[in-house]
Design an enzyme around this catalytic site. Structure first.
Site, mmCIF file in Angstrom:
data_model
loop_
_atom_site.group_PDB
_atom_site.id
_atom_site.type_symbol
_atom_site.label_atom_id
_atom_site.label_comp_id
_atom_site.label_asym_id
_atom_site.label_seq_id
_atom_site.Cartn_x
_atom_site.Cartn_y
_atom_site.Cartn_z
ATOM 1 N N SER A 15 -1.749 3.702 61.009
ATOM 2 C CA SER A 15 -2.687 2.994 61.895
ATOM 3 C C SER A 15 -4.079 2.861 61.277
ATOM 4 O O SER A 15 -4.667 1.773 61.278
ATOM 5 C CB SER A 15 -2.799 3.742 63.224
ATOM 6 O OG SER A 15 -1.541 3.788 63.847
ATOM 7 N N GLU A 35 1.999 2.973 50.049
ATOM 8 C CA GLU A 35 2.694 3.663 51.135
ATOM 9 C C GLU A 35 4.035 4.150 50.585
ATOM 10 O O GLU A 35 4.813 3.362 50.066
ATOM 11 C CB GLU A 35 2.899 2.695 52.312
ATOM 12 C CG GLU A 35 3.845 3.181 53.386
ATOM 13 C CD GLU A 35 3.445 4.521 54.019
ATOM 14 O OE1 GLU A 35 2.318 4.646 54.502
ATOM 15 O OE2 GLU A 35 4.286 5.452 53.991
ATOM 16 N N CYS A 43 2.697 6.578 64.065
ATOM 17 C CA CYS A 43 2.731 5.980 65.403
ATOM 18 C C CYS A 43 3.872 4.979 65.544
ATOM 19 O O CYS A 43 4.639 5.030 66.499
ATOM 20 C CB CYS A 43 1.397 5.297 65.700
ATOM 21 S SG CYS A 43 1.406 4.418 67.253
ATOM 22 N N CYS A 48 4.416 7.510 68.511
ATOM 23 C CA CYS A 48 4.096 6.904 69.816
ATOM 24 C C CYS A 48 5.059 5.807 70.261
ATOM 25 O O CYS A 48 5.540 5.823 71.395
ATOM 26 C CB CYS A 48 2.707 6.271 69.797
ATOM 27 S SG CYS A 48 1.504 7.082 68.771
ATOM 28 N N LYS A 51 8.827 6.869 70.621
ATOM 29 C CA LYS A 51 8.809 7.873 71.709
ATOM 30 C C LYS A 51 8.688 7.194 73.063
ATOM 31 O O LYS A 51 9.417 7.482 73.994
ATOM 32 C CB LYS A 51 7.664 8.853 71.448
ATOM 33 C CG LYS A 51 7.436 9.944 72.464
ATOM 34 C CD LYS A 51 6.624 9.580 73.672
ATOM 35 C CE LYS A 51 5.303 8.905 73.444
ATOM 36 N NZ LYS A 51 4.236 9.756 72.943
ATOM 37 N N TYR A 178 1.955 18.370 73.148
ATOM 38 C CA TYR A 178 2.355 17.002 73.491
ATOM 39 C C TYR A 178 3.830 16.750 73.185
ATOM 40 O O TYR A 178 4.585 16.286 74.029
ATOM 41 C CB TYR A 178 1.585 16.003 72.626
ATOM 42 C CG TYR A 178 0.165 15.737 72.978
ATOM 43 C CD1 TYR A 178 -0.169 14.586 73.681
ATOM 44 C CD2 TYR A 178 -0.851 16.573 72.561
ATOM 45 C CE1 TYR A 178 -1.489 14.294 73.968
ATOM 46 C CE2 TYR A 178 -2.174 16.286 72.843
ATOM 47 C CZ TYR A 178 -2.485 15.145 73.552
ATOM 48 O OH TYR A 178 -3.782 14.850 73.836
ATOM 49 N N GLU A 182 6.858 16.110 75.857
ATOM 50 C CA GLU A 182 7.403 14.754 75.962
ATOM 51 C C GLU A 182 8.904 14.735 75.676
ATOM 52 O O GLU A 182 9.689 14.145 76.428
ATOM 53 C CB GLU A 182 6.655 13.813 75.003
ATOM 54 C CG GLU A 182 5.209 13.614 75.454
ATOM 55 C CD GLU A 182 4.396 12.633 74.616
ATOM 56 O OE1 GLU A 182 3.386 12.150 75.118
ATOM 57 O OE2 GLU A 182 4.768 12.371 73.447
ATOM 58 N N ARG A 199 4.913 30.159 72.754
ATOM 59 C CA ARG A 199 4.521 31.508 72.324
ATOM 60 C C ARG A 199 3.538 32.187 73.285
ATOM 61 O O ARG A 199 3.469 33.393 73.339
ATOM 62 C CB ARG A 199 3.934 31.473 70.926
ATOM 63 C CG ARG A 199 2.641 30.704 70.809
ATOM 64 C CD ARG A 199 2.080 30.821 69.406
ATOM 65 N NE ARG A 199 0.961 29.927 69.201
ATOM 66 C CZ ARG A 199 0.335 29.784 68.058
ATOM 67 N NH1 ARG A 199 0.742 30.445 67.000
ATOM 68 N NH2 ARG A 199 -0.678 28.949 67.942
ATOM 69 N N ARG A 205 -2.723 22.849 75.936
ATOM 70 C CA ARG A 205 -4.122 23.273 75.853
ATOM 71 C C ARG A 205 -5.032 22.044 75.824
ATOM 72 O O ARG A 205 -4.697 21.058 75.173
ATOM 73 C CB ARG A 205 -4.325 24.040 74.542
ATOM 74 C CG ARG A 205 -4.545 25.493 74.747
ATOM 75 C CD ARG A 205 -4.739 26.152 73.414
ATOM 76 N NE ARG A 205 -3.714 27.145 73.157
ATOM 77 C CZ ARG A 205 -3.714 28.370 73.667
ATOM 78 N NH1 ARG A 205 -4.680 28.748 74.461
ATOM 79 N NH2 ARG A 205 -2.758 29.231 73.372
ATOM 80 N N ASP A 304 -5.551 11.097 61.127
ATOM 81 C CA ASP A 304 -5.077 12.477 61.331
ATOM 82 C C ASP A 304 -5.368 13.399 60.158
ATOM 83 O O ASP A 304 -5.501 14.609 60.345
ATOM 84 C CB ASP A 304 -3.556 12.481 61.577
ATOM 85 C CG ASP A 304 -3.182 11.932 62.945
ATOM 86 O OD1 ASP A 304 -4.088 11.540 63.696
ATOM 87 O OD2 ASP A 304 -1.974 11.898 63.247
ATOM 88 N N THR A 312 -3.736 7.799 67.690
ATOM 89 C CA THR A 312 -3.695 6.500 67.016
ATOM 90 C C THR A 312 -4.950 5.645 67.242
ATOM 91 O O THR A 312 -5.542 5.155 66.273
ATOM 92 C CB THR A 312 -2.444 5.724 67.477
ATOM 93 O OG1 THR A 312 -1.316 6.481 67.093
ATOM 94 C CG2 THR A 312 -2.376 4.340 66.893
ATOM 95 N N HIS A 437 -4.934 -1.323 98.672
ATOM 96 C CA HIS A 437 -3.891 -0.672 99.455
ATOM 97 C C HIS A 437 -2.630 -1.534 99.559
ATOM 98 O O HIS A 437 -2.759 -2.742 99.733
ATOM 99 C CB HIS A 437 -4.443 -0.397 100.851
ATOM 100 C CG HIS A 437 -3.518 0.380 101.709
ATOM 101 N ND1 HIS A 437 -3.254 1.716 101.505
ATOM 102 C CD2 HIS A 437 -2.765 0.001 102.776
ATOM 103 C CE1 HIS A 437 -2.388 2.131 102.425
ATOM 104 N NE2 HIS A 437 -2.070 1.114 103.190
ATOM 105 N N GLU A 442 -5.533 3.886 94.511
ATOM 106 C CA GLU A 442 -6.576 3.901 95.541
ATOM 107 C C GLU A 442 -7.083 5.320 95.805
ATOM 108 O O GLU A 442 -8.187 5.509 96.313
ATOM 109 C CB GLU A 442 -6.091 3.243 96.837
ATOM 110 C CG GLU A 442 -5.025 4.008 97.584
ATOM 111 C CD GLU A 442 -4.587 3.297 98.883
ATOM 112 O OE1 GLU A 442 -5.452 2.910 99.674
ATOM 113 O OE2 GLU A 442 -3.365 3.138 99.077
#
Ligand code: NDP
Length: 448
Positions: A15, A35, A43, A48, A51, A178, A182, A199, A205, A304, A312, A437, A442
């Site tokens: 990213s 790369e 990501c 992301c 997932k 995370y 997930e 643990r 956290r 990262d 991301t 509503h 709301e």
């Protein structure tokens, strides 16, 4: 004529790297990117995006169950993991193609191989070619940190979860962040028997405690066995292939697959950074200043690999700011205040700004408003799960300094509300807005 082959050489097409490359090129720079795996990075390729598709896929389990109270008769239901997995992987291929196209359209040269730094202005490709560049950007991201325990070779990281041969009947998840929450939610919904071992006592956290407690309660009611104070010790493999996971007290937990999600470590090993005097900080992260500059004047880092905020959209902002600053004549610093984030658990949890605990420590006098409600959709479906929204307000100014929510669609609602928090609006501003509503959102303007 420049003394360098490129104005910018980027290592890592995730990213942050892709954004920096294409914006620098659009500003007129001659850019190349290396790369070693696939264009798109964590990501898009193994994070992301796939997932979220699995989250969508697994959500049908509860939607189909709830559908009955809405008048639908559903025949015999079955779930085909290879079908979902392969469809997700095809989408990853599609996005990989789109990202590659973006680089091509912007005139960014691509080297699909590993590159390492050999000096302040030089890199070496795996194939042996040496390339010189005025600036080098390191955007190589992080990689799962696997604890060094006996039998770890039997475990997988989130990378491999997208490629599992079959749906594990019994899945043990190690960690309480995370990724752990997930995947526990996804595979529980898809029908696996999930046990999560953490643990310590603290899951997720950084998120508001009341919301995390609510997620734990709902997850356990849905059948996820959450073991706290259960440090991961080892894995043994039985003759029939069953994995026995030893974590804390009690009997080992039998599993068909073990996911280890205990954090991610910057990918700096073997990158040659020492050849240019690039200093590393805690956990092997590249230390950078406000503009992403490392201890070497011609080398920068984003995303990262700098281990600041592993998200991301933050990497994208850092890539954009880097390119605008160096090649667009527009010095830009990334603003890290009020970054919204979400955990795509079942149900999802999202937050922006200070938690109640942090606000109390930082501001002293605060007011907390909340709404603990059962969404209409859940009442009608006979689903007991309740949503919880919390608003943290600075008592002196009335300003909303934190907003936290768990419940259906929480990330979608929070993204819009985060604009108000970032803009510094007050509780009175929220209250002055008429409720829409009937909606869950709301609750944001009705909190007492
Ligand atoms: P996290 O940092 O979220 O959580 C790591 C978990 O593993 C914590 O519960 C931690 O416990 C535990 N842990 C760490 N070391 C050990 C160990 N040696 N043995 C046992 N447990 C251990 O990491 P993740 O791997 O879940 O995710 C990595 C990053 O990726 C996240 O920080 C996030 O920034 C990003 N991400 C974001 C997502 C999103 O935006 N929705 C989704 C997925 C990932 P303790 O708290 O005690 O340290």
């Amino acid at each position: 004529m420049s003394e360098y082959e490129y104005d910018l050489f980027v290592i890592g097409a995730g990213s942050g790297g892709v954004r920096a490359s294409r914006v620098a090129a659009a500003h007129g720079a001659k850019v190349a990117v290396a790369e070693e795996y696939r264009v798109g990075g964590t990501c898009v390729i193994r994070g992301c995006v796939p997932k979220k598709l699995l989250v969508y896929g697994s959500h049908f389990a509860e939607d189909l169950e709830d559908a009955q109270n809405y008048g639908w008769t559903i025949g015999r239901m079955s779930f085909d993991w290879p079908k979902l997995r392969d469809h997700v992987l095809r989408d990853v291929d599609r996005l990989n193609g789109l990202y590659t196209q973006t680089l091509e359209n912007n005139g960014v040269e691509r080297f699909l191989e590993r590159a390492t730094v050999t000096g302040p202005n030089s890199v070496k490709l795996a194939s042996g070619r040496e390339i010189s560049a005025k600036y080098i950007l390191i955007a190589v991201g992080c990689w799962p940190a696997m604890p060094d325990v006996p039998g770890i070779e039997h475990a997988v990281s989130s990378n491999e979860m997208f490629h599992l041969e079959e749906l594990p009947r019994r899945l043990v998840v190690i960690g309480g962040g995370y990724i752990a929450m997930e995947f526990a939610g996804i595979f529980n919904a898809l029908g696996s028997q999930v046990t999560l071992c953490n643990r310590s006592e603290a899951l997720l956290r950084g998120y508001d405690r009341a919301l995390v407690d609510r997620l734990v309660q709902i997850s356990m009611a849905r059948g996820i066995d959450i073991k706290l104070n259960a440090p991961f010790e080892r894995i043994e493999k039985d003759e029939d292939g069953t994995l026995q996971v030893h974590a804390g007290r009690g009997d080992p937990i039998p599993a068909d697959a073990v996911l280890v999600a205990t954090g991610r470590k910057p990918n700096t090993a073997g990158l040659g950074l020492e050849s240019a005097g690039v200093e590393l900080g805690r956990n092997g992260a590249i230390a950078v200043d406000d503009h992403g500059k490392t201890s070497c004047d011609s080398i920068y880092a984003v995303g990262d690999v700098t281990d600041r905020v592993q998200l991301t959209p933050v990497a994208i902002r850092e890539g954009q700011a880097f390119a605008d600053t160096l090649f667009g004549d527009k010095p830009t610093k990334v603003d890290y205040d009020c970054i919204p984030s979400a955990v795509f658990s079942h149900p999802p949890l999202a937050g922006v700004g200070l938690t109640e605990g942090d606000a109390r420590n930082k501001l002293g006098k605060i007011r907390v408003y909340s709404s603990d409600f059962r969404p209409m959709k859940n009442i009608f479906a006979d689903r007991a799960e309740r949503g919880l929204y919390k608003m943290v307000v600075d008592d002196t100014t009335g300003r909303v300094v934190g907003l936290h929510m768990i419940g259906p669609e929480a990330p979608e609602i929070l993204q819009a509300a985060a604009i108000a928090v970032k803009a510094g609006l007050t509780k009175a501003d929220f209250d002055a807005t008429v409720a829409l509503h009937p909606s869950m959102a709301e609750e944001l303007v009705l909190m007492r």
